[in-house]
Design an enzyme around this catalytic site. Sequence first.
Site, short mmCIF file in Angstrom:
data_model
loop_
_atom_site.label_atom_id
_atom_site.label_comp_id
_atom_site.label_asym_id
_atom_site.label_seq_id
_atom_site.Cartn_x
_atom_site.Cartn_y
_atom_site.Cartn_z
CB CYS A 190 -0.97 -0.02 1.19
SG CYS A 190 -0.18 -0.02 2.83
CG HIS A 241 -4.30 -0.26 3.97
ND1 HIS A 241 -3.57 -1.11 3.17
CD2 HIS A 241 -5.34 0.16 3.20
CE1 HIS A 241 -4.15 -1.21 1.98
NE2 HIS A 241 -5.22 -0.44 1.97
CG HIS A 256 -6.81 0.37 -1.23
ND1 HIS A 256 -7.04 -0.42 -0.11
CD2 HIS A 256 -7.89 0.16 -2.03
CE1 HIS A 256 -8.20 -1.05 -0.23
NE2 HIS A 256 -8.73 -0.71 -1.39
#
Length: 238
Positions: A126, A180, A192
């Site tokens: 990510c 994240h 993402h």
Amino acid sequence: MPNLIYYSNTDINIYDANTGDRLATQMAKGRYLQTQDTELTAALNKQLDYLEIKLLADDYGGWLWHGDLEKLQLCDRQKYIAQLPPIPNASAISDRLPQVIAYIQQAMSTPNEYLWGGTVAPNYDCSGLMQAAFASVGIIIPRDAYQQEAFGDRLEGGQLPQDLQIGDLIFFGNSTKATHVGIYIGNDQYIHSSGKEHGHNGIAISALQGSDPVSKWYAQQLRGAARIVRSLPPIVPI
């Protein structure tokens, strides 16, 4: 004695320990690293399988397999300093955000899967995807999600700030740390690179308030958003 500076002629894996069991990050072609002469000598003499290095630009540390030394080219210190680009200001960064998103959309259109530690095409994690996308337009941000959250200007207004703008980074995790990150593209959506178990196993679009399993999973972990308004200053090797 000053650290040695090396230029990468190709993409290289950087590991999180001197066992080479797991990626920490990747060194894209054209990046620089520094390492101590004693570490390098030991690796060249095959006394070390891995040598400790620091990637320049973001000052991120890790371990390089000695077999990858042949992919590096020794660089003169003054030559390295001379090639350092100017630091973009907030206005320039804002102007480049459409290109950042275009980079990510292009990456999404190429077959890919999630790779822990991945920062080069086609497979990213990510925060590696965010770092690579910003770096593609000369904006240097930190490597990991929690570092990127601290580096950006945190948006006020709770988990879903009212002034959320396209190009803002969205952070997820627990009460103490971001684990994240994605980038906001408008219409309640973000792009993402997410994992296999609860994610898309690669780059995809999710919704902040979506009803699909991936969107719902991350909505439970939403921490907030931050805006990138600065670039890391150049690292001058010691």
